[in-house]
Scaffold this active site. Structure first.
Site: not given
Ligand code: ASP
Length: 298
Positions: A166, A195, A197
């Site tokens: 991300t 969906v 965070d």
């Molecule tokens: N936070 C992101 C989600 O939950 C995934 C990640 O940051 O690796 O979609």
């Protein structure tokens, strides 16, 4: 007011896996390139939001990161991207479950600028992208061979480790304004329509000129319950340094059974980060124009 600009980017929190070292080196280089591109905007007197969008767009276009091109795949083998951004003056935009747009962060920006809304998802967001004249990609255009292979292995083993990758950026400009931007393909093997965070203002992304800005990465469900980015900004408002604010948020996220990381900038332009996973690629240029970067814990 003339402030000294600063900025920090992240390339996602995750676990170390075999072959991660060369990937780590490349992720570091990708983060440094994005940080420099964003900082160049600030150096020329551009705004924090413009800088954050430039940095995140750069990472979305880098197939090494789980955002835009190279996004992770749902259980059905498709890309569904989430992105959000917020400027410290209170403007915000976000998109969720977007499959046909190369740069979801640009679409989130259009939502902020051209609609009375904050958050558009799925078909409605994709229709709006077409109205804005954004190129509509054919199915599969954002899927890389490496990600398809990772997905095949995860399906075969019926287990999904976090993909990591991300991306996010927080910045403060010469006018003293702050901004945050975050973009992701989400979690490997997530359900269609899930969906996380990263698309949610106050959770993956938050900015307030009077306190600071934060962008998160990690186990999205736990970050949502922890109201992570807003909690980081509130910690900075009450005097915590950016690193300390990040640690407080990670402690909250752990209470909800999650892990991950975040980057922060405070209203004085100090940048910081924290993560409790094995790695989180990050790169920054601070208010003294000193560059730094890292991949694993220091
Ligand atoms: N936070 C992101 C989600 O939950 C995934 C990640 O940051 O690796 O979609």
């Amino acid at each position: 007011m003339t402030a000294r600009p600063s900025l920090i980017v992240h390339g996602g929190a995750g676990e170390l896996s075999e072959g991660d070292d060369p990937e780590g080196v490349r992720q570091l280089a990708g983060c440094s390139t994005a940080a420099r591109a964003g900082f160049e905007v600030l150096r020329r007197g551009g705004g924090a939001l413009d800088a954050a969008v430039v940095a995140v767009r750069c990472l979305e276009d880098d197939p090494l990161f789980n955002a835009g091109t190279g996004s992770t795949l749902t259980v059905d083998g498709e890309v569904e991207c989430d992105a959000s951004l917020m400027s410290g003056d209170g403007r915000a935009g976000a998109v969720g479950c977007v499959r046909t747009v190369r740069n979801p962060i640009e679409l989130a920006r259009r939502v902020m600028e051209r609609t009375p809304h904050v958050f558009l998802v799925a078909g409605g967001a994709e229709e709006f992208a077409v109205e804005c004249g954004i190129e509509k990609l054919p199915p599969g255009a954002l899927v890389t061979a490496a990600m398809r292979e990772k997905w095949r292995m995860a399906v075969a083993q019926r287990s999904a480790s976090r993909s990591g990758g991300t991306v996010g950026c927080v910045a403060r400009d010469a006018g003293g304004q702050v901004a945050a931007a975050t973009s992701t393909g989400g979690m490997l093997l997530k359900r269609r329509g899930r969906v996380g965070d990263s698309a949610v203002i106050g959770v993956g992304t938050y900015a307030d000129d009077l306190a600071g800005a934060a962008s998160c990465t990690g186990a999205g469900e736990a970050f949502i319950k922890a109201l992570a980015a807003k909690s980081a900004v509130e910690a900075m408002r009450s005097g915590a340094a950016p690193d300390e604010a990040a640690q407080r948020v990670l402690a909250l996220v752990r209470r909800f059974g999650g892990d991950g990381g975040l980057i922060c900038v405070d209203a004085a332009g100090r940048v910081g980060f924290g993560f409790d996973t094995a790695r989180m690629a990050r790169a920054w240029i601070d208010a003294d124009e000193l560059e730094g970067s890292g991949f694993k814990a220091a």
